[in-house]
Scaffold this motif. Structure first.
Motif, mmCIF file in Angstrom:
data_model
loop_
_atom_site.group_PDB
_atom_site.id
_atom_site.type_symbol
_atom_site.label_atom_id
_atom_site.label_comp_id
_atom_site.label_asym_id
_atom_site.label_seq_id
_atom_site.Cartn_x
_atom_site.Cartn_y
_atom_site.Cartn_z
ATOM 1 N N MET A 64 20.578 -10.095 -42.699
ATOM 2 C CA MET A 64 20.316 -9.036 -41.502
ATOM 3 C C MET A 64 20.541 -7.464 -41.532
ATOM 4 S SD MET A 64 19.805 -9.449 -38.691
ATOM 5 C CE MET A 64 20.389 -11.276 -38.245
ATOM 6 N N PHE B 175 19.970 -3.116 -39.871
ATOM 7 C CA PHE B 175 20.432 -2.705 -38.319
ATOM 8 C C PHE B 175 18.939 -1.112 -38.740
ATOM 9 C CE2 PHE B 175 23.572 -5.272 -38.644
ATOM 10 C CZ PHE B 175 23.565 -6.203 -36.937
ATOM 11 N N ALA C 217 19.277 -5.003 -34.600
ATOM 12 C CA ALA C 217 19.265 -6.208 -35.717
ATOM 13 C C ALA C 217 17.973 -6.341 -35.764
ATOM 14 C CB ALA C 217 20.377 -6.968 -35.167
ATOM 15 N N ALA D 161 16.728 -13.581 -28.103
ATOM 16 C CA ALA D 161 16.826 -12.603 -29.551
ATOM 17 C C ALA D 161 15.208 -13.187 -30.140
ATOM 18 C CB ALA D 161 18.418 -14.080 -30.153
ATOM 19 N N ASP E 298 16.051 -8.146 -32.776
ATOM 20 C CA ASP E 298 17.024 -8.514 -31.302
ATOM 21 C C ASP E 298 17.100 -7.687 -30.330
ATOM 22 O OD1 ASP E 298 17.288 -11.550 -31.280
ATOM 23 O OD2 ASP E 298 19.904 -10.479 -32.854
ATOM 24 N N GLY F 16 21.717 -10.815 -28.445
ATOM 25 C CA GLY F 16 22.252 -11.172 -29.880
ATOM 26 C C GLY F 16 23.217 -10.036 -30.479
ATOM 27 N N ARG F 17 22.864 -9.728 -31.518
ATOM 28 C CA ARG F 17 23.323 -8.600 -32.480
ATOM 29 C C ARG F 17 23.247 -6.950 -32.630
ATOM 30 N NH1 ARG F 17 21.391 -14.001 -36.436
ATOM 31 N NH2 ARG F 17 19.656 -13.837 -34.772
ATOM 32 N N SER F 18 21.983 -7.111 -31.601
ATOM 33 C CA SER F 18 21.903 -5.808 -31.223
ATOM 34 C C SER F 18 22.588 -5.037 -30.121
ATOM 35 C CB SER F 18 20.275 -5.178 -30.642
ATOM 36 O OG SER F 18 19.261 -5.686 -31.506
#
Length: 258
Positions: free
Chosen positions: A1, A3, A13, A32, A53, A58-60
């Protein structure tokens, strides 16, 4: 992953799979990157597929912006392309992702080689035929998966792909973020700027889409110069997943136009 950093510092992400020309996938509202499921896998056999994302999903990170807009999200997409080292890419947006893709092609024309728009629109239009069916909109707002499935996917596809269906409808997102995604998509209005899109554009639209009815695609075809519209018989709002033949059409379009 990986960023990327958005212009306002929000962490986004993103991931990349496959080799070849870069292809950026832009998901719909509150969805996502994992929601692309088997479509991303198919496309990664032919392209370097970049997914991310959206902010708030999600992971953002969610960022500090109290109001999300599709134009803000397009700046996020541009930041992801920059972080991925892709000076330009083919761009494939579904639903709200298609709205975001429009602004990316308008504001950053040098980054978009071709534009693929699935089940989307240029914004509100006064003709009632362009409006979502009331029951369909209520199902979208309510978020009940059992009511949403038939609006998006063929029942046989859902039965064969339970994991992909679950991933699509269950992206990690707070109520705060979902509300802002919904408003960003609802308030999108790019009609007056669509004529400036220079990228070759493929429009994919299901003939029985109850969330974004087919007349929206006809209007996009009229507003985007030299665009091509493919009507997909019997397809609903999720044709980007349950109609794998669209991958072949995208490949043919990219090969023909580039």
């Amino acid at each position: 992953m990986n960023f990327a950093e958005a212009p306002d510092g929000t962490g986004l992400a993103w991931t990349s799979e496959g080799e070849g020309e870069p292809l950026l996938l832009i998901a719909g509202q509150a969805t996502a990157m994992d929601g692309w499921g088997p479509t991303a896998e198919l496309l990664s056999r032919f392209y370097r597929v970049i997914r991310f994302d959206h902010r708030g999903i999600g992971r953002s990170g969610r960022g500090d912006a109290d109001r999300y807009t599709t134009r803000l999200l397009a700046e996020d997409a541009a930041a992801v392309l920059s972080a991925a080292g892709a000076d330009n890419a083919h761009v494939y947006g579904h639903s709200m992702g298609g709205r975001v893709g429009q602004w990316l092609a308008i504001d950053h024309p040098e980054t978009v080689r071709t534009l693929i728009l699935a089940a989307t629109s240029g914004g509100k239009w006064p003709d009632p035929a362009t409006q979502p069916e009331r029951a369909a909109l209520e199902a979208l707002v309510g978020g009940d998966m059992s009511r949403l499935e038939p609006l998006f996917f063929d029942a046989d596809w859902v039965q064969r792909n339970p994991d992909a269906t679950h991933a699509f409808f269950n992206s990690p997102a707070s109520a705060w973020a979902k509300a802002r995604h919904f408003r960003a998509s609802r308030d999108h209005d790019a009609w007056s700027a669509l004529g400036s899109i220079k990228a070759p554009t493929l429009i994919l639209h299901g003939t029985v889409d109850r969330l974004t009815p087919l007349p929206n695609a006809l209007l996009l075809r009229r507003h985007i110069p030299r665009s091509v519209l493919v009507r997909v018989p019997g397809a609903g709002h999720g044709l980007h997943l349950d109609r794998p033949e669209t991958v072949d059409w995208i490949r043919q379009f990219i090969a023909r136009t580039t």
